[in-house]
Write an enzyme that holds these catalytic residues in place. Structure first.
Site, PDB file in Angstrom:
ATOM      1  N   ASP A  98     102.589  77.677  62.653  1.00  9.99           N
ATOM      2  CA  ASP A  98     103.243  76.405  62.328  1.00  9.99           C
ATOM      3  C   ASP A  98     104.660  76.754  61.891  1.00  9.99           C
ATOM      4  OD1 ASP A  98     104.088  73.934  61.419  1.00  9.99           O
ATOM      5  OD2 ASP A  98     102.219  73.467  60.383  1.00  9.99           O
ATOM      6  N   HIS A 121     109.072  66.516  56.553  1.00 13.50           N
ATOM      7  CA  HIS A 121     108.285  65.335  56.183  1.00 13.50           C
ATOM      8  C   HIS A 121     109.321  64.308  55.736  1.00 13.50           C
ATOM      9  CE1 HIS A 121     104.021  66.843  56.086  1.00 13.50           C
ATOM     10  NE2 HIS A 121     104.688  67.977  56.227  1.00 13.50           N
ATOM     11  N   ASP A 174     109.137  70.529  64.025  1.00  8.49           N
ATOM     12  CA  ASP A 174     107.864  70.874  63.381  1.00  8.49           C
ATOM     13  C   ASP A 174     106.818  71.066  64.477  1.00  8.49           C
ATOM     14  OD1 ASP A 174     105.739  71.241  61.710  1.00  8.49           O
ATOM     15  OD2 ASP A 174     105.760  69.238  60.835  1.00  8.49           O
ATOM     16  N   ASP A 216     120.774  85.337  37.379  1.00  7.69           N
ATOM     17  CA  ASP A 216     122.016  84.772  37.912  1.00  7.69           C
ATOM     18  C   ASP A 216     122.027  84.711  39.432  1.00  7.69           C
ATOM     19  OD1 ASP A 216     122.118  87.471  38.306  1.00  7.69           O
ATOM     20  OD2 ASP A 216     124.204  87.718  37.696  1.00  7.69           O
ATOM     21  N   ARG A 247      95.144  74.131  65.151  1.00  5.25           N
ATOM     22  CA  ARG A 247      95.986  72.931  65.013  1.00  5.25           C
ATOM     23  C   ARG A 247      97.006  72.953  66.140  1.00  5.25           C
ATOM     24  NH1 ARG A 247      97.231  73.420  60.045  1.00  5.25           N
ATOM     25  NH2 ARG A 247      99.368  74.227  60.085  1.00  5.25           N
ATOM     26  N   HIS A 286     103.236  62.723  60.672  1.00  4.79           N
ATOM     27  CA  HIS A 286     104.170  62.217  59.656  1.00  4.79           C
ATOM     28  C   HIS A 286     105.547  61.994  60.279  1.00  4.79           C
ATOM     29  CE1 HIS A 286     105.823  66.317  59.641  1.00  4.79           C
ATOM     30  NE2 HIS A 286     104.572  66.740  59.577  1.00  4.79           N
ATOM     31  N   HIS A 312      93.224  66.268  57.033  1.00  2.73           N
ATOM     32  CA  HIS A 312      94.587  65.752  56.864  1.00  2.73           C
ATOM     33  C   HIS A 312      94.908  64.619  57.833  1.00  2.73           C
ATOM     34  CE1 HIS A 312      95.848  68.011  60.438  1.00  2.73           C
ATOM     35  NE2 HIS A 312      95.305  69.092  59.908  1.00  2.73           N
ATOM     36  N   HIS A 345      97.911  75.367  54.104  1.00  2.00           N
ATOM     37  CA  HIS A 345      99.280  75.745  53.755  1.00  2.00           C
ATOM     38  C   HIS A 345      99.367  77.249  53.474  1.00  2.00           C
ATOM     39  CE1 HIS A 345     100.500  71.376  52.532  1.00  2.00           C
ATOM     40  NE2 HIS A 345     100.377  71.549  53.830  1.00  2.00           N
ATOM     41  N   TYR A 358      89.083  72.995  61.474  1.00  2.00           N
ATOM     42  CA  TYR A 358      89.077  74.187  60.623  1.00  2.00           C
ATOM     43  C   TYR A 358      87.623  74.575  60.348  1.00  2.00           C
ATOM     44  CZ  TYR A 358      93.768  72.317  59.954  1.00  2.00           C
ATOM     45  OH  TYR A 358      95.028  71.804  60.167  1.00  2.00           O
ATOM     46  N   GLU A 413      99.371  65.907  65.090  1.00  2.00           N
ATOM     47  CA  GLU A 413      98.795  67.227  64.837  1.00  2.00           C
ATOM     48  C   GLU A 413      97.301  67.187  64.511  1.00  2.00           C
ATOM     49  OE1 GLU A 413     100.213  68.905  61.033  1.00  2.00           O
ATOM     50  OE2 GLU A 413     101.565  67.187  60.914  1.00  2.00           O
ATOM     51  N   GLU A 419     100.432  70.779  67.370  1.00  2.00           N
ATOM     52  CA  GLU A 419     101.371  69.783  66.847  1.00  2.00           C
ATOM     53  C   GLU A 419     102.615  69.671  67.734  1.00  2.00           C
ATOM     54  OE1 GLU A 419     103.519  68.833  62.547  1.00  2.00           O
ATOM     55  OE2 GLU A 419     103.016  70.904  63.073  1.00  2.00           O
TER      56      GLU A 419
END
Length: 427
Positions: free
Chosen positions: A247, A348, A258, A37, A394, A341, A337, A230, A376, A372, A396
């Site tokens: 990130d 996104h 972002d 609940d 990365r 975006h 990638h 991710h 890697y 971005e 961005e």
């Protein structure tokens, strides 16, 4: 803040896109059960919020269009003292009539009766095809004799591509708060702390500055964890000498930021880290400079892959000629990638990249997107120089397309090696 007049202008613009003799329906988000609940924190459906600015669940907006005449109808939950004691105050039908610039307001219990009435002599029903099955079943039960069903979300996605001045202000505010969080993360004495401690500092900064939620689950990835795109475990130790890929961006009044920065645990980049970092940063700077009206995202993607491939060859990560490597997609092992975006009400943003004819949509003034580039280098990759193994980087930023080019909305967030090291040492 976005005014009721702006929300009305959006509804009017959507109504013009609907066919004559049609009905458009947009529902609020539903509560999501976490366990038993208890529920996840509620967030309004972005498209519904875009049209109304209304945050309550169990609500619905209906646009009824004859040949040219349009009627807007809002359905809200009725006032109920017992339920409000448990789940909070509701606006109710009377106050909703005062607040919203719509033609009619009813309690949501009357939805099916009114919906059936408004469908009379109509030909087309617009609704979001991602609706849960129970709502779709209800809509189709009453509209089975209509000629067509169309996805109203596709029309809204087109509208959301271009941000208004008030939307841009909210995005800028979100970025300002996110800047404060990233700067605190850079200054924080991190050695031997845990990734989640840094995450807590970042998200505490969001909330204490009026951004009550993050725009997405924060990534705080130290060392080789940064090579999981991710990564959200955020439970490893922050090790002296390694980099942390952060990130993280807040959501302010439903508008996202972002931002990704990659920073050293101990405040000082090593020589190998600088080589990789500056390669990625140089690519990002060059790609951002390409942004202007009529340019295309695919052009940015192609150029970013070429530049990163050149950098990997120079550093000995890839071996061979650029043309052959690109043809074999060898670079994608280290940069799998996209370059960026759309961003807005969602991190996104649910906005199209192609038009109805499947042609790519060029940049226009008022669009907001992320840039971005990254690299890697997994710790177990024996094909690359040892000094680069276990490093993921990365960088961005959030970019606004302007009439004459671009505006980097996040330019104030420390990014160069010198800026990051100076900020760390400023304590």
């Amino acid at each position: 803040m976005i005014s009721e007049l702006e929300y009305k202008s959006r509804r009017d613009a959507l109504a013009k896109k609907l066919k004559s003799y049609s009905v458009g329906v947009m529902f609020s988000a539903t509560h999501k059960t976490r366990s038993n609940d208890t529920e996840y924190p509620y967030r309004q459906n972005s498209n519904f919020y875009y049209l109304t600015g209304f945050k309550e669940a169990n609500s619905c907006l209906m646009i009824v269009k004859k040949k040219s005449k349009v009627k807007t109808v809002l359905f809200v939950e009725k006032k109920d003292e017992t339920k409000e004691l448990w789940t909070g105050k509701r606006l109710g039908e009377v106050e909703a009539k005062k607040r919203f610039l719509v033609d009619e307001v009813y309690i949501v219990d009357e939805f099916e009766k009114k919906f059936k009435k408004y469908l009379e002599k109509k030909q087309t029903l617009y609704f979001d095809f991602k609706l849960d099955y129970s709502k779709v079943k209800t809509l189709k039960r009453y509209s089975k004799n209509l000629y067509t069903h169309k996805n109203i979300a596709l029309l809204l996605q087109e509208m959301r591509l271009i941000k208004s001045d008030s939307e841009i202000k909210l995005i800028k505010k979100a970025i300002t708060i996110t800047k404060d969080a990233h700067h605190k993360a850079i200054k924080f004495k991190k050695t031997d702390k845990k990734e989640y401690e840094l995450q807590a500092l970042i998200e505490h900064t969001f909330k204490t500055n009026g951004a009550y939620s993050d725009a997405y689950t924060s990534i705080v990835a130290c060392g080789n964890s940064a090579n999981t795109l991710h990564y959200v475990d955020n439970d490893k130790k922050l090790v002296d000498g390694e980099l942390i890929l952060i990130d993280a961006g807040c959501e302010y009044k439903y508008y996202a930021s972002d931002i990704t920065r990659t920073i050293p645990v101990n405040g000082k980049f090593s020589e190998a880290q600088i080589e990789l970092y500056n390669m990625v940063l140089d690519v990002q700077v060059q790609i951002i400079k390409m942004i202007k009206p009529h340019a295309k995202r695919s052009e940015l993607q192609k150029k970013s892959e070429e530049l990163l491939c050149d950098g990997m060859i120079k550093l000995g990560i890839l071996k061979g000629k650029r043309k052959k490597l690109l043809k074999k997609n060898a670079h994608k092992k280290y940069y799998p990638h996209g370059i960026g975006h759309w961003m807005g009400l969602d991190v996104h943003d649910e906005a199209p990249y192609k038009d109805k004819k499947e042609k790519e949509i060029p940049f226009m003034s008022g669009m907001v997107l992320t840039i971005e580039p990254a690299i890697y280098c997994d710790k177990d990759d024996k094909t690359i120089p040892k000094k680069y193994r276990g490093i993921g980087i990365r960088i961005e930023d959030d970019i606004l397309v302007t009439k004459n080019g671009f505006e980097n909305l996040s330019f104030e967030i420390a990014k160069s090696v010198e800026e990051v090291e100076k900020l760390y040492s400023s304590l």
